[in-house]
Design an enzyme around this catalytic site. Structure first.
Site, PDB file in Angstrom:
ATOM      1  N   ASP A  43       1.890   3.397 -11.723  1.00  0.00           N
ATOM      2  CA  ASP A  43       3.331   3.156 -11.695  1.00  0.00           C
ATOM      3  C   ASP A  43       4.186   4.362 -11.317  1.00  0.00           C
ATOM      4  OD1 ASP A  43       3.106   0.517 -12.194  1.00  0.00           O
ATOM      5  OD2 ASP A  43       3.711   0.601 -14.311  1.00  0.00           O
ATOM      6  N   HIS A 246      -3.711  30.384  -0.445  1.00  0.00           N
ATOM      7  CA  HIS A 246      -2.911  29.217  -0.839  1.00  0.00           C
ATOM      8  C   HIS A 246      -2.947  28.982  -2.345  1.00  0.00           C
ATOM      9  CE1 HIS A 246      -2.817  27.410   3.481  1.00  0.00           C
ATOM     10  NE2 HIS A 246      -1.978  28.404   3.307  1.00  0.00           N
ATOM     11  N   ASP A 263       5.406  33.097  -2.199  1.00  0.00           N
ATOM     12  CA  ASP A 263       5.581  32.448  -0.898  1.00  0.00           C
ATOM     13  C   ASP A 263       6.205  31.095  -1.204  1.00  0.00           C
ATOM     14  OD1 ASP A 263       5.380  31.107   1.513  1.00  0.00           O
ATOM     15  OD2 ASP A 263       3.337  31.765   1.939  1.00  0.00           O
ATOM     16  N   ASP A 274      10.584  29.283   4.871  1.00  0.00           N
ATOM     17  CA  ASP A 274       9.241  29.736   4.489  1.00  0.00           C
ATOM     18  C   ASP A 274       9.307  31.262   4.353  1.00  0.00           C
ATOM     19  OD1 ASP A 274       6.535  30.122   4.160  1.00  0.00           O
ATOM     20  OD2 ASP A 274       5.960  29.436   6.159  1.00  0.00           O
ATOM     21  N   HIS A 353      -5.363  35.845   8.636  1.00  0.00           N
ATOM     22  CA  HIS A 353      -4.565  34.748   9.184  1.00  0.00           C
ATOM     23  C   HIS A 353      -3.712  35.256  10.346  1.00  0.00           C
ATOM     24  CE1 HIS A 353      -0.917  36.183   7.075  1.00  0.00           C
ATOM     25  NE2 HIS A 353      -1.659  36.319   5.988  1.00  0.00           N
ATOM     26  N   HIS A 357       3.842  30.867  12.676  1.00  0.00           N
ATOM     27  CA  HIS A 357       3.704  29.468  13.116  1.00  0.00           C
ATOM     28  C   HIS A 357       5.108  28.953  13.399  1.00  0.00           C
ATOM     29  CE1 HIS A 357       5.014  28.492   8.980  1.00  0.00           C
ATOM     30  NE2 HIS A 357       4.141  29.390   8.579  1.00  0.00           N
ATOM     31  N   HIS A 364       4.704  23.917   8.878  1.00  0.00           N
ATOM     32  CA  HIS A 364       3.900  24.273  10.061  1.00  0.00           C
ATOM     33  C   HIS A 364       4.319  23.257  11.112  1.00  0.00           C
ATOM     34  CE1 HIS A 364       0.520  26.457   7.627  1.00  0.00           C
ATOM     35  NE2 HIS A 364       1.704  27.013   7.498  1.00  0.00           N
ATOM     36  N   GLU A 394       4.806  36.766   9.587  1.00  0.00           N
ATOM     37  CA  GLU A 394       4.273  36.913   8.241  1.00  0.00           C
ATOM     38  C   GLU A 394       2.962  37.691   8.152  1.00  0.00           C
ATOM     39  OE1 GLU A 394       2.628  33.266   6.520  1.00  0.00           O
ATOM     40  OE2 GLU A 394       3.502  32.144   8.175  1.00  0.00           O
ATOM     41  N   TYR A 398      -4.870  41.921   2.378  1.00  0.00           N
ATOM     42  CA  TYR A 398      -5.493  41.405   1.145  1.00  0.00           C
ATOM     43  C   TYR A 398      -6.789  42.183   0.940  1.00  0.00           C
ATOM     44  CZ  TYR A 398      -2.336  37.901   2.983  1.00  0.00           C
ATOM     45  OH  TYR A 398      -1.237  37.280   3.532  1.00  0.00           O
ATOM     46  N   ARG A 415       2.010  40.027   1.328  1.00  0.00           N
ATOM     47  CA  ARG A 415       2.470  39.375   2.564  1.00  0.00           C
ATOM     48  C   ARG A 415       3.983  39.516   2.606  1.00  0.00           C
ATOM     49  NH1 ARG A 415      -0.187  35.209   2.112  1.00  0.00           N
ATOM     50  NH2 ARG A 415       1.219  33.681   1.184  1.00  0.00           N
ATOM     51  N   GLU A 417       7.076  37.787   4.747  1.00  0.00           N
ATOM     52  CA  GLU A 417       7.302  36.669   5.675  1.00  0.00           C
ATOM     53  C   GLU A 417       8.793  36.363   5.808  1.00  0.00           C
ATOM     54  OE1 GLU A 417       5.595  32.883   4.417  1.00  0.00           O
ATOM     55  OE2 GLU A 417       5.745  32.114   6.455  1.00  0.00           O
TER      56      GLU A 417
HETATM   57  N1  GLY Z   1       3.845  28.866   3.221  1.00  0.00           N
HETATM   58  C1  GLY Z   1       2.827  28.560   4.139  1.00  0.00           C
HETATM   59  C2  GLY Z   1       2.732  29.544   5.183  1.00  0.00           C
HETATM   60  O1  GLY Z   1       3.225  30.644   5.035  1.00  0.00           O
HETATM   61  O2  GLY Z   1       2.242  29.292   6.244  1.00  0.00           O
HETATM   62 MN    MN Z   2       4.413  30.621   6.858  1.00  0.00          MN
HETATM   63 MN    MN Z   3       4.780  31.028   3.637  1.00  0.00          MN
END
Ligand code: GLY
Ligand code: MN
Ligand code: MN
Length: 447
Positions: A43, A246, A263, A274, A353, A357, A364, A394, A398, A415, A417
């Site tokens: 529900d 993540h 983040d 972001d 990474h 993006h 994304h 970004e 690490y 990071r 960003e």
């Molecule tokens: N928050 C997801 C990224 O930075 O791509």
């Molecule tokens: Mn991002």
């Molecule tokens: Mn991010």
């Protein structure tokens, strides 16, 4: 829900562009569905979020809705949506209903959603092509195929069902890649609110707090400024948790001497921000933390300097990589030469990474990162940046615990960003309402 008329103009303009494109391709009929409501548990629904393409073309945010675009000698935009239902509206909220929707959303017509499968087959007759998102969920593809089959059954001499099925994704992705004025306004708003939320979390942070307490500060700030939701699950990562890319906000303690990486960004009127900031729990970066922190800021600046009209998509990433790799060598995280570690990819142990993006309705966002191949079979070159594109920048670093890594850096995850809007001259970082400079962050945390 009710939108003033001026706000409908961008949606109508986008439909017109799609219809003109379809006409230029010989005409046809296009089908775009919104997202389904998804049950969370008995529900209880997940918070509803409409489909981004559907929203982009309609501005309509109720579930169980479809847009049909018809490009023939004339064009038509038709919405199918839920009927008004007094009893259900008492439980679930108000509905626009087909009677009001056409005028309210500037469409040619609107019908009850129950009539979709009956309307589609005759509308398909004599249309050469059916346009559908190839990434549409199976139920949408099934609806389209069933209608197509019914159209074939109904076809008589002189009236044919569409012979081809074409993908709508690249058309919409290409349009969505360049933001119009109303999109940029929403993104600026999302950016401003999100930057304020990061600043609030910095001011609130104290040793002994839990990650979820900082998450609560973010959510409070998003909502109190009218953002409808977080644009994605907020990452609040204390200490070594920052090395999990993540990691969702959990219940780990913010310890004196550790960093915390946040983040997080909100969604405002369907557009995402972001932002990532990494700051010291106790308000002062240690020497090793500061060294790596300043490195990510320098890498970000190098990437931002390479983010301008006419530069290609990968230039920012390559610029950030050079700075980060040189820093890794300087700090003895890596051995060898700069060209050597760039060539071998040894930096990827600490930076795994990419540097950004596309950003927009989806965090994304859609959009090709490469342009067309100069000739068939040749590699596709990176896309050139153009004014109106929006992307993140970004870089991060690490550092795992490992015998061959200087212990001073163990478990540090950083990071930085920001969100960039490509302008005529270069790029504008629209999320700088929260500082990135280490001294400015320390000053903010003392407030
Ligand atoms: N928050 C997801 C990224 O930075 O791509
Ligand atoms: Mn991002
Ligand atoms: Mn991010």
């Amino acid at each position: 829900m009710s939108l003033p008329v001026a706000d409908l103009i961008p949606f109508a303009a986008r439909r017109r562009r799609v219809l003109e494109w379809m006409q230029s391709q010989g005409g046809g009929i296009a089908l775009v569905a919104t997202a389904p409501q998804v049950m969370r548990n008995r529900d209880g629904d997940y918070p509803y979020r409409h489909d981004s393409d559907f929203y982009y073309l309609t501005g309509f945010i109720e579930p169980e809705a479809w847009l049909v675009l018809i490009a023939g000698a004339q064009t038509r935009s038709v919405l199918f949506c839920r009927q008004r239902n007094e009893a259900q509206e008492i439980w679930e909220g108000r509905r626009v209903g087909p009677e009001a929707a056409a005028e309210r959303f500037g469409l040619d017509d609107a019908y009850p959603v129950e009539q979709l499968s009956e309307c589609l087959p005759p509308w398909m007759l004599d249309r050469p092509c059916l346009w559908l998102s190839q990434s549409a969920r199976p139920a949408v593809q099934e609806t389209a195929r069933t209608a197509l089959r019914a159209a074939h059954d109904q076809a008589r001499a002189g009236a044919r069902a569409p012979a081809t099925l074409r993908d709508l994704d690249p058309v919409l992705a290409e349009m969505r890649l360049i933001k119009d004025g109303s999109e940029i306004a929403a993104m600026r708003r999302a950016a401003r609110i999100s930057a304020g939320a990061h600043a609030r979390a910095m001011r609130a942070a104290r040793p002994g707090m839990r990650e979820y307490e900082l998450e609560a500060e973010l959510l409070y700030e998003f909502r109190r400024h009218g953002a409808q939701a977080p644009a994605y699950n907020s990452i609040v990562a204390a200490g070594a948790n920052a090395c999990i890319l993540h990691y969702p906000a959990g219940d780990a303690e913010l310890r004196d001497g550790d960093l915390v990486l946040i983040d997080a960004g909100c969604e405002f009127d369907s557009y995402a921000a972001d932002i990532t900031r990494t700051f010291p729990v106790n308000g002062r970066y240690s020497g090793p933390q500061r060294a790596l922190y300043d490195l990510t800021v320098a890498a970000q600046q190098a990437a931002a300097d390479a983010t301008a009209p006419g530069r290609h998509w990968d230039e920012g990433h390559q610029a950030a990589l050079r700075v980060l790799a040189q820093g890794m060598l300087d700090e003895k995280l890596l051995q060898g030469s700069l060209d050597g570690v760039l060539e071998s990819g040894a930096y990827a142990r600490f930076y795994m990474h990419r540097t950004g993006h596309w950003l927009g309705l989806d965090v994304h966002d859609v959009g090709d990162y490469r342009g067309p191949a100069p000739q068939p079979g040749a590699p596709r070159p990176w896309r050139l940046l153009e004014p109106g594109m929006t992307l993140t920048i970004e870089p991060g670093i690490y550092v795992p615990r490992a015998d061959d890594v200087p212990p001073a850096f163990w478990d540090i995850g950083i990071r930085t960003e920001d969100d960039a809007l490509i302008t005529e001259e270069g790029c504008e970082l629209i999320t700088r309402g929260v500082p990135v400079d280490a001294r400015e962050i320390e000053a903010l945390m003392r407030e």
